[in-house]
Design a protein around this motif. Structure first.
Motif, PDB file in Angstrom:
ATOM      1  N   GLN A   1       0.829  -1.217   0.000  1.00  0.00           N
ATOM      2  CA  GLN A   1       0.000   0.000   0.000  1.00  0.00           C
ATOM      3  C   GLN A   1       0.861   1.264   0.000  1.00  0.00           C
ATOM      4  O   GLN A   1       0.623   2.188  -0.776  1.00  0.00           O
ATOM      5  CB  GLN A   1      -0.944   0.000   1.204  1.00  0.00           C
ATOM      6  CG  GLN A   1      -2.026  -1.049   1.075  1.00  0.00           C
ATOM      7  CD  GLN A   1      -2.788  -1.235   2.363  1.00  0.00           C
ATOM      8  OE1 GLN A   1      -2.194  -1.428   3.424  1.00  0.00           O
ATOM      9  NE2 GLN A   1      -4.108  -1.164   2.273  1.00  0.00           N
ATOM     10  N   ALA A   2       1.875   1.311   0.866  1.00  0.00           N
ATOM     11  CA  ALA A   2       2.753   2.479   0.938  1.00  0.00           C
ATOM     12  C   ALA A   2       3.558   2.629  -0.347  1.00  0.00           C
ATOM     13  O   ALA A   2       3.704   3.734  -0.875  1.00  0.00           O
ATOM     14  CB  ALA A   2       3.691   2.365   2.138  1.00  0.00           C
ATOM     15  N   VAL A   3       4.067   1.506  -0.876  1.00  0.00           N
ATOM     16  CA  VAL A   3       4.855   1.557  -2.117  1.00  0.00           C
ATOM     17  C   VAL A   3       3.984   2.041  -3.274  1.00  0.00           C
ATOM     18  O   VAL A   3       4.387   2.908  -4.057  1.00  0.00           O
ATOM     19  CB  VAL A   3       5.475   0.177  -2.423  1.00  0.00           C
ATOM     20  CG1 VAL A   3       6.154   0.187  -3.785  1.00  0.00           C
ATOM     21  CG2 VAL A   3       6.461  -0.216  -1.339  1.00  0.00           C
ATOM     22  N   ALA A   4       2.777   1.498  -3.383  1.00  0.00           N
ATOM     23  CA  ALA A   4       1.867   1.916  -4.458  1.00  0.00           C
ATOM     24  C   ALA A   4       1.511   3.391  -4.328  1.00  0.00           C
ATOM     25  O   ALA A   4       1.541   4.132  -5.319  1.00  0.00           O
ATOM     26  CB  ALA A   4       0.602   1.058  -4.438  1.00  0.00           C
ATOM     27  N   ARG A   5       1.196   3.825  -3.133  1.00  0.00           N
ATOM     28  CA  ARG A   5       0.836   5.231  -2.923  1.00  0.00           C
ATOM     29  C   ARG A   5       2.006   6.155  -3.255  1.00  0.00           C
ATOM     30  O   ARG A   5       1.841   7.184  -3.916  1.00  0.00           O
ATOM     31  CB  ARG A   5       0.375   5.432  -1.476  1.00  0.00           C
ATOM     32  CG  ARG A   5      -0.183   6.803  -1.175  1.00  0.00           C
ATOM     33  CD  ARG A   5      -0.659   6.911   0.264  1.00  0.00           C
ATOM     34  NE  ARG A   5       0.369   6.541   1.224  1.00  0.00           N
ATOM     35  CZ  ARG A   5       0.346   5.419   1.962  1.00  0.00           C
ATOM     36  NH1 ARG A   5      -0.631   4.559   1.843  1.00  0.00           N
ATOM     37  NH2 ARG A   5       1.333   5.154   2.808  1.00  0.00           N
ATOM     38  N   ASP A   6       3.217   5.766  -2.826  1.00  0.00           N
ATOM     39  CA  ASP A   6       4.388   6.626  -3.012  1.00  0.00           C
ATOM     40  C   ASP A   6       4.888   6.664  -4.454  1.00  0.00           C
ATOM     41  O   ASP A   6       5.406   7.696  -4.894  1.00  0.00           O
ATOM     42  CB  ASP A   6       5.535   6.166  -2.110  1.00  0.00           C
ATOM     43  CG  ASP A   6       5.266   6.452  -0.636  1.00  0.00           C
ATOM     44  OD1 ASP A   6       4.313   7.191  -0.334  1.00  0.00           O
ATOM     45  OD2 ASP A   6       6.014   5.920   0.208  1.00  0.00           O
ATOM     46  N   TYR A   7       4.747   5.557  -5.186  1.00  0.00           N
ATOM     47  CA  TYR A   7       5.359   5.492  -6.519  1.00  0.00           C
ATOM     48  C   TYR A   7       4.354   5.362  -7.665  1.00  0.00           C
ATOM     49  O   TYR A   7       4.649   5.776  -8.779  1.00  0.00           O
ATOM     50  CB  TYR A   7       6.357   4.335  -6.593  1.00  0.00           C
ATOM     51  CG  TYR A   7       7.587   4.614  -5.782  1.00  0.00           C
ATOM     52  CD1 TYR A   7       8.633   5.366  -6.299  1.00  0.00           C
ATOM     53  CD2 TYR A   7       7.700   4.154  -4.480  1.00  0.00           C
ATOM     54  CE1 TYR A   7       9.761   5.645  -5.549  1.00  0.00           C
ATOM     55  CE2 TYR A   7       8.823   4.421  -3.717  1.00  0.00           C
ATOM     56  CZ  TYR A   7       9.847   5.170  -4.256  1.00  0.00           C
ATOM     57  OH  TYR A   7      10.953   5.447  -3.510  1.00  0.00           O
ATOM     58  N   LEU A   8       3.212   4.759  -7.413  1.00  0.00           N
ATOM     59  CA  LEU A   8       2.232   4.559  -8.485  1.00  0.00           C
ATOM     60  C   LEU A   8       1.119   5.589  -8.442  1.00  0.00           C
ATOM     61  O   LEU A   8       0.352   5.710  -9.388  1.00  0.00           O
ATOM     62  CB  LEU A   8       1.649   3.142  -8.414  1.00  0.00           C
ATOM     63  CG  LEU A   8       2.676   2.003  -8.506  1.00  0.00           C
ATOM     64  CD1 LEU A   8       1.992   0.652  -8.328  1.00  0.00           C
ATOM     65  CD2 LEU A   8       3.438   2.052  -9.812  1.00  0.00           C
ATOM     66  N   GLY A   9       1.015   6.300  -7.338  1.00  0.00           N
ATOM     67  CA  GLY A   9       0.009   7.350  -7.209  1.00  0.00           C
ATOM     68  C   GLY A   9      -1.235   6.871  -6.494  1.00  0.00           C
ATOM     69  O   GLY A   9      -1.506   5.668  -6.413  1.00  0.00           O
ATOM     70  N   PRO A  10      -2.016   7.811  -5.942  1.00  0.00           N
ATOM     71  CA  PRO A  10      -3.183   7.435  -5.140  1.00  0.00           C
ATOM     72  C   PRO A  10      -4.267   6.717  -5.936  1.00  0.00           C
ATOM     73  O   PRO A  10      -4.949   5.847  -5.405  1.00  0.00           O
ATOM     74  CB  PRO A  10      -3.684   8.771  -4.585  1.00  0.00           C
ATOM     75  CG  PRO A  10      -3.067   9.814  -5.446  1.00  0.00           C
ATOM     76  CD  PRO A  10      -1.789   9.252  -5.970  1.00  0.00           C
ATOM     77  N   ALA A  11      -4.441   7.055  -7.196  1.00  0.00           N
ATOM     78  CA  ALA A  11      -5.484   6.388  -7.988  1.00  0.00           C
ATOM     79  C   ALA A  11      -5.152   4.914  -8.188  1.00  0.00           C
ATOM     80  O   ALA A  11      -6.017   4.047  -8.028  1.00  0.00           O
ATOM     81  CB  ALA A  11      -5.664   7.087  -9.335  1.00  0.00           C
ATOM     82  N   CYS A  12      -3.903   4.628  -8.515  1.00  0.00           N
ATOM     83  CA  CYS A  12      -3.486   3.234  -8.694  1.00  0.00           C
ATOM     84  C   CYS A  12      -3.534   2.487  -7.361  1.00  0.00           C
ATOM     85  O   CYS A  12      -3.978   1.341  -7.306  1.00  0.00           O
ATOM     86  CB  CYS A  12      -2.089   3.174  -9.302  1.00  0.00           C
ATOM     87  SG  CYS A  12      -1.559   1.500  -9.697  1.00  0.00           S
ATOM     88  N   ALA A  13      -3.095   3.130  -6.279  1.00  0.00           N
ATOM     89  CA  ALA A  13      -3.140   2.494  -4.960  1.00  0.00           C
ATOM     90  C   ALA A  13      -4.577   2.154  -4.578  1.00  0.00           C
ATOM     91  O   ALA A  13      -4.847   1.063  -4.056  1.00  0.00           O
ATOM     92  CB  ALA A  13      -2.507   3.406  -3.913  1.00  0.00           C
TER      93      ALA A  13
ATOM     94  N   ARG B   1       1.834  -6.183 -12.210  1.00  0.00           N
ATOM     95  CA  ARG B   1       1.479  -5.633 -13.528  1.00  0.00           C
ATOM     96  C   ARG B   1       1.558  -4.113 -13.514  1.00  0.00           C
ATOM     97  O   ARG B   1       2.088  -3.500 -14.441  1.00  0.00           O
ATOM     98  CB  ARG B   1       0.077  -6.091 -13.938  1.00  0.00           C
ATOM     99  CG  ARG B   1       0.029  -7.482 -14.522  1.00  0.00           C
ATOM    100  CD  ARG B   1      -1.315  -7.793 -15.153  1.00  0.00           C
ATOM    101  NE  ARG B   1      -2.425  -7.709 -14.222  1.00  0.00           N
ATOM    102  CZ  ARG B   1      -2.806  -8.680 -13.407  1.00  0.00           C
ATOM    103  NH1 ARG B   1      -2.170  -9.834 -13.423  1.00  0.00           N
ATOM    104  NH2 ARG B   1      -3.824  -8.522 -12.592  1.00  0.00           N
ATOM    105  N   ALA B   2       1.036  -3.491 -12.462  1.00  0.00           N
ATOM    106  CA  ALA B   2       1.067  -2.025 -12.375  1.00  0.00           C
ATOM    107  C   ALA B   2       2.507  -1.516 -12.287  1.00  0.00           C
ATOM    108  O   ALA B   2       2.882  -0.545 -12.958  1.00  0.00           O
ATOM    109  CB  ALA B   2       0.254  -1.552 -11.167  1.00  0.00           C
TER     110      ALA B   2
END
Length: 200
Positions: A116-128, A145-146
């Motif tokens: 969750q933290a990695v996705a939020r920090d690097y993929l952005g809130p929409a992707c997270a 995949r993301a």
């Protein structure tokens, strides 16, 4: 989205008929360590380039320092853009004979405790948020995949990995990434792969 015309190079030859597009993908597997994998994928890439360009390997030079995008120089003056990715015992590379940009990325599917933290920090809130809606058993593959798609797009555009930023510059950067076309690669089970090209 149209199918991506790709030729796969494996075991010293292209595995399918020549495609109409300029993108070729090289793959090697079962390498005992990262240093061997780097040497092996570069040797396979050189062989594939030679076969694709109709030149002997001695007339092709692979270039690029660690941390910078690799490329090949052909002795007829052409520059060929390359992209390489490794994970586990699998390595893949993409080459673009027409000189255009290309990005490739590979990732093993694995549970990441702090996804969750990695996705939020690097993929952005929409992707997270989208990943949070994926059922838990399928989330590791969805995250891979993301992440793989993001990395392939970054490589295609020659950009480094950076944290998501909620400002105008950050939004513009993510918009440029989203404008790249990205396709999933057919890779062995337990991995996901992505290939990115700039949109025309």
């Amino acid at each position: 989205m149209d199918a991506l015309p790709v030729r796969w190079w494996a075991d010293g030859a292209f595995t399918d008929a020549p495609a109409s597009g300029p993108v070729h993908v090289v793959g090697v597997r079962n390498q005992p360590d990262r240093a061997t994998a780097r040497r092996t994928i570069r040797a396979a890439l050189l062989d594939a380039l030679a076969a694709s360009a109709g030149l002997p390997p001695a007339r092709i030079r692979l270039c690029g320092a660690p941390g910078e995008a690799p490329y090949a120089l052909l002795d007829d003056g052409r520059r060929i853009n390359l992209s390489i990715s490794h994970d586990g015992d699998l390595s893949v590379a993409a080459l673009r004979l027409d000189g255009g940009a290309v990005g490739i990325d590979l990732m093993r599917v694995a549970d990441i405790p702090d996804w969750q933290a990695v996705a939020r920090d690097y993929l952005g809130p929409a992707c997270a948020a989208a990943l949070a809606r994926v059922p838990a058993p399928a989330r590791a593959a969805a995250f891979a995949r993301a992440w793989s798609g993001r990395e392939a797009r970054l490589k295609c555009l020659g950009q480094p990995l950076a944290e998501w930023r909620a400002d105008e510059a950050g939004e513009a950067r993510f918009a440029r990434l989203a404008a790249s076309a990205c396709w999933p690669l057919a890779v062995p089970e337990g991995y996901v792969g992505s290939l990115a090209l700039p949109q025309d």
